[in-house]
Write a protein that holds these residues in place. Sequence first.
Motif, PDB file in Angstrom:
ATOM      1  N   HIS A  56      51.603  31.787  55.707  1.00  0.00           N
ATOM      2  CA  HIS A  56      50.434  31.944  54.836  1.00  0.00           C
ATOM      3  C   HIS A  56      49.975  30.642  54.210  1.00  0.00           C
ATOM      4  O   HIS A  56      48.778  30.309  54.254  1.00  0.00           O
ATOM      5  CB  HIS A  56      50.766  32.955  53.731  1.00  0.00           C
ATOM      6  CG  HIS A  56      49.746  32.991  52.637  1.00  0.00           C
ATOM      7  ND1 HIS A  56      48.487  33.530  52.805  1.00  0.00           N
ATOM      8  CD2 HIS A  56      49.793  32.539  51.341  1.00  0.00           C
ATOM      9  CE1 HIS A  56      47.808  33.420  51.686  1.00  0.00           C
ATOM     10  NE2 HIS A  56      48.573  32.820  50.786  1.00  0.00           N
ATOM     11  N   THR A 100      41.051  30.865  57.863  1.00  0.00           N
ATOM     12  CA  THR A 100      40.771  31.567  56.605  1.00  0.00           C
ATOM     13  C   THR A 100      41.132  33.045  56.709  1.00  0.00           C
ATOM     14  O   THR A 100      41.736  33.614  55.785  1.00  0.00           O
ATOM     15  CB  THR A 100      39.292  31.408  56.232  1.00  0.00           C
ATOM     16  OG1 THR A 100      38.938  30.026  56.216  1.00  0.00           O
ATOM     17  CG2 THR A 100      39.017  32.005  54.858  1.00  0.00           C
ATOM     18  N   LEU A 104      44.027  35.144  54.564  1.00  0.00           N
ATOM     19  CA  LEU A 104      43.774  36.386  53.827  1.00  0.00           C
ATOM     20  C   LEU A 104      44.684  37.518  54.318  1.00  0.00           C
ATOM     21  O   LEU A 104      45.231  38.292  53.516  1.00  0.00           O
ATOM     22  CB  LEU A 104      42.306  36.783  53.978  1.00  0.00           C
ATOM     23  CG  LEU A 104      41.297  35.921  53.212  1.00  0.00           C
ATOM     24  CD1 LEU A 104      39.876  36.254  53.640  1.00  0.00           C
ATOM     25  CD2 LEU A 104      41.460  36.107  51.709  1.00  0.00           C
ATOM     26  N   TRP A 119      45.507  44.024  47.820  1.00  0.00           N
ATOM     27  CA  TRP A 119      44.366  43.211  47.407  1.00  0.00           C
ATOM     28  C   TRP A 119      44.078  43.426  45.937  1.00  0.00           C
ATOM     29  O   TRP A 119      44.171  44.540  45.427  1.00  0.00           O
ATOM     30  CB  TRP A 119      43.119  43.587  48.228  1.00  0.00           C
ATOM     31  CG  TRP A 119      41.895  42.799  47.863  1.00  0.00           C
ATOM     32  CD1 TRP A 119      40.935  43.152  46.963  1.00  0.00           C
ATOM     33  CD2 TRP A 119      41.520  41.514  48.373  1.00  0.00           C
ATOM     34  NE1 TRP A 119      39.975  42.172  46.888  1.00  0.00           N
ATOM     35  CE2 TRP A 119      40.299  41.162  47.748  1.00  0.00           C
ATOM     36  CE3 TRP A 119      42.080  40.645  49.320  1.00  0.00           C
ATOM     37  CZ2 TRP A 119      39.660  39.957  48.025  1.00  0.00           C
ATOM     38  CZ3 TRP A 119      41.429  39.456  49.590  1.00  0.00           C
ATOM     39  CH2 TRP A 119      40.237  39.127  48.950  1.00  0.00           C
ATOM     40  N   LEU A 125      41.849  35.078  45.340  1.00  0.00           N
ATOM     41  CA  LEU A 125      41.569  35.919  46.503  1.00  0.00           C
ATOM     42  C   LEU A 125      40.069  36.065  46.729  1.00  0.00           C
ATOM     43  O   LEU A 125      39.595  36.007  47.869  1.00  0.00           O
ATOM     44  CB  LEU A 125      42.212  37.303  46.340  1.00  0.00           C
ATOM     45  CG  LEU A 125      43.646  37.447  46.854  1.00  0.00           C
ATOM     46  CD1 LEU A 125      44.609  36.637  45.991  1.00  0.00           C
ATOM     47  CD2 LEU A 125      44.081  38.902  46.864  1.00  0.00           C
ATOM     48  N   MET A 128      38.589  32.879  48.154  1.00  0.00           N
ATOM     49  CA  MET A 128      38.964  32.728  49.562  1.00  0.00           C
ATOM     50  C   MET A 128      38.147  33.674  50.444  1.00  0.00           C
ATOM     51  O   MET A 128      37.766  33.323  51.562  1.00  0.00           O
ATOM     52  CB  MET A 128      40.451  33.003  49.748  1.00  0.00           C
ATOM     53  CG  MET A 128      41.351  31.849  49.340  1.00  0.00           C
ATOM     54  SD  MET A 128      41.118  30.353  50.355  1.00  0.00           S
ATOM     55  CE  MET A 128      41.746  30.897  51.939  1.00  0.00           C
ATOM     56  N   LEU A 129      37.863  34.870  49.950  1.00  0.00           N
ATOM     57  CA  LEU A 129      37.005  35.792  50.693  1.00  0.00           C
ATOM     58  C   LEU A 129      35.594  35.224  50.821  1.00  0.00           C
ATOM     59  O   LEU A 129      34.965  35.337  51.882  1.00  0.00           O
ATOM     60  CB  LEU A 129      36.967  37.148  49.994  1.00  0.00           C
ATOM     61  CG  LEU A 129      36.079  38.220  50.649  1.00  0.00           C
ATOM     62  CD1 LEU A 129      36.531  38.512  52.076  1.00  0.00           C
ATOM     63  CD2 LEU A 129      36.071  39.492  49.807  1.00  0.00           C
TER      64      LEU A 129
END
Length: 237
Positions: A56, A100, A104, A119, A125, A128-129
Amino acid sequence: MFAFLANPQRFMAFSKVAAPLIGATAFLLLASGLWLTFSAPDDYQQGATVRMMFIHVPAAWLALFSYVCLAVASFLSLVFRHALADAAAKACAPLGATFTALALITGALWGQPMWGTWWVWDARLTSMLVLLLLWLAYIALRSAIDDETKAGRAAAILALVGAINLPIIHYSVVWWNTLHEGSSSFMKNTGSSHYLAPLALMALGYTAAFGSLWLVRIRAELYRRRASLLALRAAEA
């Protein structure tokens, strides 16, 4: 160095040798990293789940690094109108989107046993989305415009505007409350050589793999453009 590689012919000669060498280096680094990953002891808190870190964390690093590469290539393409920089930007996008998405997905797999959820809408988070959505928007925008030059300019502007998300991702653990640890806390908690060695090897392996695949994709894009130009000239003759 950039002036040397900015020439397409010199770049093709360089990348023909560099791509397989870097790819072989990536294979050796990743193989060594995976060996140490499965040899590393279980964490006293996370147990065997700690090994997800070695997949990760490098993916997250490469997600940011690849976008930096996209932004630099887009800037050079937009300002200097250089075809090679535009080809490099276009070739970078699918790779960055893949890293990416991997970050995730592995983050969700790692977070579920640690946090009890797949989530949460926390700052790291969510940003990053947004990065993944920027990658997809870049790819979609280039595909939606038939004119190659206009598509490259529009996508370059999008890439440069989207670069503002990079410091947001990096400092999200400082500016807002988030489940993620800051970089200093992370390094303190993973300071054992059992964890740092495989993490470093995997990070270097990911970077080398990205570099090799990027060179291959740029070469393919240049070949495609050359073939399109020859076909156009043949049609006009």
